[in-house]
Design an enzyme around this catalytic site. Structure first.
Site, mmCIF file in Angstrom:
data_model
loop_
_atom_site.group_PDB
_atom_site.id
_atom_site.type_symbol
_atom_site.label_atom_id
_atom_site.label_comp_id
_atom_site.label_asym_id
_atom_site.label_seq_id
_atom_site.Cartn_x
_atom_site.Cartn_y
_atom_site.Cartn_z
ATOM 1 C CE LYS A 52 10.016 8.641 35.056
ATOM 2 N NZ LYS A 52 9.115 8.094 36.065
ATOM 3 C CD GLN A 96 8.493 9.295 39.562
ATOM 4 O OE1 GLN A 96 8.145 9.341 38.381
ATOM 5 N NE2 GLN A 96 9.440 8.477 39.975
ATOM 6 C CG ASP A 119 4.449 4.803 35.130
ATOM 7 O OD1 ASP A 119 5.550 4.592 34.609
ATOM 8 O OD2 ASP A 119 4.256 5.654 36.022
HETATM 9 N N1 GUN Z 1 8.974 5.340 40.953
HETATM 10 C C1 GUN Z 1 10.033 4.557 40.667
HETATM 11 N N2 GUN Z 1 9.962 4.101 39.406
HETATM 12 C C2 GUN Z 1 8.842 4.615 38.872
HETATM 13 C C3 GUN Z 1 8.226 4.507 37.590
HETATM 14 O O1 GUN Z 1 8.697 3.831 36.677
HETATM 15 N N3 GUN Z 1 7.062 5.208 37.431
HETATM 16 C C4 GUN Z 1 6.516 5.943 38.430
HETATM 17 N N4 GUN Z 1 5.372 6.568 38.185
HETATM 18 N N5 GUN Z 1 7.060 6.055 39.627
HETATM 19 C C5 GUN Z 1 8.216 5.395 39.839
#
Ligand code: GUN
Length: 293
Positions: A52, A96, A119
């Protein structure tokens, strides 16, 4: 059979975002800024967050990675979130997941300012999405919809079976696919761990979205000829012969299912890169919203 190349489509999207950022720079407008909170040292989470941050650099965003010890208290994490909510330089941030067991995930997600919740996990955004109002759409389902849209795959009136009811993928994609719009208007069945005779459902499906996390769960005898298969699974499976000691497997037994499919996403290189592209898209959107308000 056509492969839905998430890597290629995500690169196109990132190129579009990069151009939008370039234009903002020319006009002297704010450069989008995304932050990520990563608690602990989970290998998979480190990889995702690393991708990311790298993607932010590719499109010209500013990014901030906040790494916190896995022993951090819930209160200290909530303080950090408050700080990010009050930081005017930030357009969006993510926490995350998963979080360590001693931290209440729900409490944390509720503390995120919905205006910075790129998100799309806050109930305000999730509710708005379900009501077809303007919102941040969670990146993975958003990426799946965008992949369908850009490939002009019409799902209207088709029977879609979603496997898995997670808040991040299964539940939201089941809502989005059944909504009015293009793509949309699908008839959706949401299957999960308590579903009986799942094979009978998948055998009748025109579209299958698998977000289950069981490697190679979906086999050729579970699908019909011409099916569209979207594989959201990314599981690390131990493999001593591989330099990393593991290989990434999707939910779909790709080689056998691909032979019966009209379209199929690979793992890796399918839904994964789309997720990152849509997170960037949400961040750009947040920055643009701030500019007009
Ligand atoms: N863990 C697995 N997929 C995601 C996501 O799309 N965003 C976040 N913040 N954590 C995750």
């Amino acid at each position: 059979m056509e492969i839905l190349d998430g890597k290629k489509i995500s690169q196109e999207i990132k190129e579009e975002i990069k151009q939008a950022v370039g234009l903002r720079k020319e006009k002297g407008q704010k450069i989008p800024h995304l932050a990520a909170i990563l608690v602990g040292n989970d290998g998979a989470s480190l990889t995702y967050v690393g991708s990311k941050v790298r993607s932010c650099e590719q499109v010209g965003f500013k990014s901030t990675l906040i790494r916190l010890e896995s022993s951090i208290t819930e209160q200290a994490l909530l303080s950090k979130i408050k700080e990010l909510n009050n930081d005017d330089t930030l357009d969006g941030y993510i926490v995350q997941l998963p979080l360590p067991k001693h931290i209440d995930e729900e409490k944390i997600l509720l503390a995120v300012d919905p205006k910075k919740d790129v998100d799309g996990f806050h109930p305000s955004n999730f509710g708005r999405m379900a009501l077809e109002m303007d919102s941040f759409i969670p990146a993975t389902p958003f990426g799946i919809m965008e992949m369908l849209r850009r490939n002009e795959i019409d799902i209207s009136g088709k029977h879609c079976v979603v496997i898995g009811r997670s808040h991040i993928v299964g539940r939201p994609i089941s809502i989005l696919m059944s909504q009015k719009g293009k793509p949309g208007n699908a008839t959706v069945t949401l299957a999960h761990s308590r579903t009986q005779n799942i094979k009978e459902l998948t055998q009748k499906a025109d579209i299958i979205v698998s977000a289950l996390g069981i490697p190679e769960f979906l086999k050729a005898d579970m699908v019909k000829e011409g099916v569209i298969v979207i594989d959201v699974g990314i599981t690390r499976v131990s493999d001593a012969s591989h330099p990393k000691g593991y290989v990434i497997k999707g939910d779909v037994a790709f080689d056998e299912v691909a032979k019966k499919s009209s379209y199929i996403t690979p793992v890796p290189g399918g839904v994964g890169p789309m997720t990152i592209a849509m997170l960037l898209q949400n961040t750009l959107l947040s920055c643009e919203r701030k500019s007009v308000s």
